[in-house]
Design a protein around this motif. Structure first.
Motif, mmCIF file in Angstrom:
data_model
loop_
_atom_site.group_PDB
_atom_site.id
_atom_site.type_symbol
_atom_site.label_atom_id
_atom_site.label_comp_id
_atom_site.label_asym_id
_atom_site.label_seq_id
_atom_site.Cartn_x
_atom_site.Cartn_y
_atom_site.Cartn_z
ATOM 1 N N GLU A 188 7.631 6.877 -6.177
ATOM 2 C CA GLU A 188 8.051 5.668 -6.894
ATOM 3 C C GLU A 188 9.554 5.378 -6.706
ATOM 4 O OE1 GLU A 188 5.845 4.516 -9.934
ATOM 5 O OE2 GLU A 188 7.036 2.666 -9.844
ATOM 6 N N GLY A 189 10.375 6.402 -6.872
ATOM 7 C CA GLY A 189 11.834 6.226 -6.776
ATOM 8 C C GLY A 189 12.242 5.734 -5.397
ATOM 9 N N PHE A 190 11.622 6.285 -4.376
ATOM 10 C CA PHE A 190 11.895 5.892 -2.994
ATOM 11 C C PHE A 190 11.504 4.422 -2.798
ATOM 12 C CE2 PHE A 190 10.905 5.287 1.442
ATOM 13 C CZ PHE A 190 11.767 6.116 2.141
ATOM 14 N N ALA A 191 10.305 4.074 -3.322
ATOM 15 C CA ALA A 191 9.816 2.696 -3.167
ATOM 16 C C ALA A 191 10.772 1.702 -3.818
ATOM 17 C CB ALA A 191 8.420 2.571 -3.766
ATOM 18 N N GLN A 192 11.317 2.104 -4.989
ATOM 19 C CA GLN A 192 12.251 1.203 -5.682
ATOM 20 C C GLN A 192 13.491 0.952 -4.832
ATOM 21 O OE1 GLN A 192 13.139 2.858 -9.519
ATOM 22 N NE2 GLN A 192 11.256 1.979 -10.411
ATOM 23 N N LYS A 193 14.025 2.040 -4.256
ATOM 24 C CA LYS A 193 15.216 1.908 -3.396
ATOM 25 C C LYS A 193 14.895 0.993 -2.213
ATOM 26 C CE LYS A 193 18.158 5.074 -5.098
ATOM 27 N NZ LYS A 193 19.556 4.835 -5.441
ATOM 28 N N ARG A 250 0.819 -1.219 0.000
ATOM 29 C CA ARG A 250 0.000 0.000 0.000
ATOM 30 C C ARG A 250 0.852 1.268 0.000
ATOM 31 N NH1 ARG A 250 -4.805 -1.105 4.322
ATOM 32 N NH2 ARG A 250 -5.841 0.480 3.074
ATOM 33 N N TRP A 251 2.089 1.175 -0.505
ATOM 34 C CA TRP A 251 2.979 2.334 -0.408
ATOM 35 C C TRP A 251 2.458 3.548 -1.159
ATOM 36 C CZ3 TRP A 251 5.179 3.609 -5.141
ATOM 37 C CH2 TRP A 251 5.255 2.585 -6.102
ATOM 38 N N LYS A 252 1.705 3.309 -2.243
ATOM 39 C CA LYS A 252 1.162 4.458 -2.993
ATOM 40 C C LYS A 252 0.164 5.232 -2.136
ATOM 41 C CE LYS A 252 2.022 3.271 -7.747
ATOM 42 N NZ LYS A 252 1.661 2.295 -8.764
ATOM 43 N N GLU A 253 -0.672 4.482 -1.410
ATOM 44 C CA GLU A 253 -1.643 5.126 -0.507
ATOM 45 C C GLU A 253 -0.942 5.944 0.569
ATOM 46 O OE1 GLU A 253 -4.814 2.535 1.164
ATOM 47 O OE2 GLU A 253 -4.075 1.111 -0.336
#
Lengths: 268, 386
Positions: free
Chosen positions: B93-98, B85-88
């Motif tokens: 996006e870049g942070f989530a990828q890292k 649920r990281w988008k919520e």
């Protein structure tokens, strides 16, 4: 002058020292992007750790500090080596993972910012090639609970006008007890003092010198002494009065080191 | 510290990660006067959130993970976001990828998909007397005190070093004599709700890195979880004892010890000190991560009409999996987030004032996340925002 410590993280490096007398937290006190000390309360605030031999008493703060050190290393902002009085887990771990040579067990008070330092963790030493070691003896004479202080004359080379014990240089091949007796005879005329205590040598920093002072406590059976040209005045004081005298550096440390085992000194 | 031939071999000729791990353990062993390395039955690592360890952490883990795998069961701390649920949560996006790179590196080394500060509620629950190497200060306090397993307060790299070698230096809390109480705390008021967190904050400050022995206290496991987390935040308390409650209490007091009293007034003053008057823009419950029982209590709240302010309920993926039947109900109370919490996610990007019942969060949110905090009981918070 070579100081011995304990290896924490392997390797060898030489460079110029950056010395803080306060503890350092890598998380918060150090910016890994610039390598600058950002804690305004630090005595090395605004200095760069990059390419220096960083010396401080011990680390404090969050375990994330280890990664901050790693980050500084990846950014080429890391210190060349680290010297601590007492290593703790965060800085030690940071040094190991970042491949920074580190030793502890070094008295930070002996180091100065700007000193050239050679840190060799594998032989557990810090060498200060531009600092020389000089040895000296300092004796305190005790008579019925009172300690002799001498006021240094204007004719001596250093620390004129200060109150001191009976002191003198110690040459390399000389026995420290013999030298201390010799100085007592010259400076007070007393020829047969009774050796009560021989303290561990005390190391202390001068400008380009580290002094190794050998402390002695002698008991004497008289307060009648004859001073020579080195002194102008003498007093027999209670040990606890020493703090109120304008005295030579390290005299209090000498007194503390040899009086500790004497229990509560008698005073009359 | 003495090393066996096999350990020497690992230190000299192991893979990069193994050599570094052995160097870390040897340095720590020497610093703390360990006589030898001993095998561990589990490890729990911190240094997992991208927000905390950054790119340097990724580089470190990339180097450490080349060809190495954990040699004991290993769980890991919360990451900076819910993996689903990281988008919520408003994570870029870049942070989530890292963050997912970090997750992948740990998984490659064989670390379980745990991402929680309560590994003991997520399957990694040691037994009394087990030798373990755990980071995460709140979990260290819980596992030493409530379970009676033995760990020092490890940092991220040292816990990982133990995971990769299956070893830890024997010193500190691995030694009987070092598990004795150092201060007695008499609690003269019955406690409930946030009082356990307030008590932890008071005693942590006072006892620093000592071992408190509480008298006059009864507590559930969840309350002990809250107490330990607070003790380990304002202080570096690795272990506490409670008379007639915790497993090692009967041998804990052997000397005459300093004693302090904590009464109702102290607890209320501490709660006031932790709390501000600002209007919260986020409610965050679950520091440490919520247990099944705590989720059940939240699910039983009758009035669930939210008054606008977002509510987060933070728990582990493991407990979430057990709470399937409650999820509909829970989602009407708040957003159930797994793998993360208010302290390790980039909360400063979305919020300025957080309401919480956690002493640990109330201590760290202002310090590291530039948040103001409203500190209160779960019940009162829910009454205010539902």
């Amino acid at each position: 002058m070579k100081l011995s410590g304990r290896r924490i993280s392997k390797g060898r490096a030489e460079g110029v020292g950056l010395v803080s007398t306060s503890p350092v937290s890598f998380l918060g006190d150090v910016d890994p992007e610039s390598g600058l000390i950002t804690d305004p309360k630090s005595d090395i605030f605004g200095e760069s750790i990059q390419g220096r031999v960083l010396a401080f008493p011990f680390g404090r703060g969050s375990t994330v500090g280890s990664y901050v050190m790693y980050s500084a290393m990846r950014n080429q902002r890391a210190p060349l080596a680290i010297v601590n009085e007492r290593a703790e887990a965060v800085v030690a771990t940071g040094a190991v993972i970042s491949g920074i040579p580190m030793i502890d067990g070094i008295d930070i008070g002996l180091l100065r910012t700007g000193d050239k330092m050679v840190v060799d963790a594998d032989s557990s030493s810090v060498e200060l090639p531009d600092v020389r070691l000089r040895r000296a003896v300092t004796s305190l004479l005790l008579n019925q609970g009172r300690v002799l202080l001498l006021k240094r004359s204007d004719e001596v080379g250093t620390q004129r006008g200060k109150w001191a014990g009976v002191s003198g240089y110690l040459e390399d091949d000389e026995d420290s007890v013999d030298r201390s007796r010799q100085e007592i005879l010259e400076e007070t005329g007393i020829g047969n003092p009774l050796l009560k205590e021989k303290g561990e040598p005390i190391l202390a920093r001068g400008n380009d010198t580290i002094w190794e002072v050998h402390p002695f406590l002698y008991e004497v059976d008289t307060r009648e002494i004859t001073i020579d040209w080195e002194h102008v005045e003498y007093r027999w004081i209670r040990p606890e009065e020493i703090s109120s005298y304008d005295r030579v550096t390290r005299l209090k440390r000498v007194l503390d080191s040899i009086m500790r085992s004497q229990r509560t000194p008698r005073s009359d | 510290m003495h090393l066996t031939n096999e350990q020497e071999e690992l230190l000299e000729n192991g893979r990069f990660g193994e050599r570094k791990a052995m160097e870390i353990l040897c340095a720590l062993g020497d610093i703390f006067g360990a006589d030898r390395l001993v095998p561990i039955s589990s490890a729990h690592v911190s240094g997992v959130s991208y927000k905390t360890i950054g790119d340097a952490g990724i580089e470190f883990l990339t180097d450490m993970s080349q060809g190495t795998r954990v040699k004991a069961r290993t769980t890991a701390n919360p990451i900076a976001m819910d993996r689903q649920r990281w988008k919520e949560m408003g994570i870029p996006e870049g942070f989530a990828q890292k963050q997912m790179e970090i997750v992948a590196l740990y998984e490659k080394m064989g670390v379980e998909e745990s991402w929680t500060c309560t590994p003991y509620l997520a399957g990694n629950r040691p037994s009394r007397g087990d030798i373990i190497a755990w980071a995460e200060s709140s979990a260290v306090a819980f596992v030493n005190s409530v379970i009676g397993a033995r760990t020092n307060r490890e940092g991220g790299p040292s816990a990982l070093a133990s995971a990769l070698t299956g070893l830890t230096p024997r010193y500190g809390l691995h030694v009987d004599d070092n598990r004795k109480a150092t201060v007695i705390v008499d609690v003269s008021s019955p406690l409930k709700g946030k009082d356990f967190a307030s008590l932890g904050c008071i005693v942590g400050e006072f006892a620093k890195d000592g071992i408190p022995y509480f008298r006059g206290l009864s507590a559930s496991e969840d309350e002990l979880k809250s107490l330990g987390a607070a003790l380990a935040s304002t202080g570096s308390i690795p272990l506490f004892h409670i008379e007639d409650v915790t497993p090692e209490h009967s041998n804990a007091v052997t000397d005459r010890l300093e004693r302090i009293d904590v009464d109702r007034k102290d607890l209320d003053e501490k709660a006031d000190e932790l709390s501000s008057d600002e209007e919260p823009d986020l409610v965050a419950i679950g520091c440490p991560h919520l247990s099944m029982k705590e989720l059940e209590e939240l699910a039983s709240i009758r009035e669930t009409k939210r008054k606008g302010t977002e509510i987060w309920l933070c728990t582990s993926r493991h407990v979430y999996g057990q709470a399937k039947d409650l999820l509909n109900r829970l989602e009407s109370v708040g957003k159930v987030l797994c793998d993360t919490c208010m302290v390790v996610c980039p909360i400063e990007e979305r919020s300025g004032v957080v309401a919480t019942d956690s002493g640990k969060a109330a201590f760290y949110l202002p310090k590291f996340c530039s948040q103001k905090v409203v500190f209160d009981d779960v019940e009162s918070i829910m009454r205010r925002f539902l």
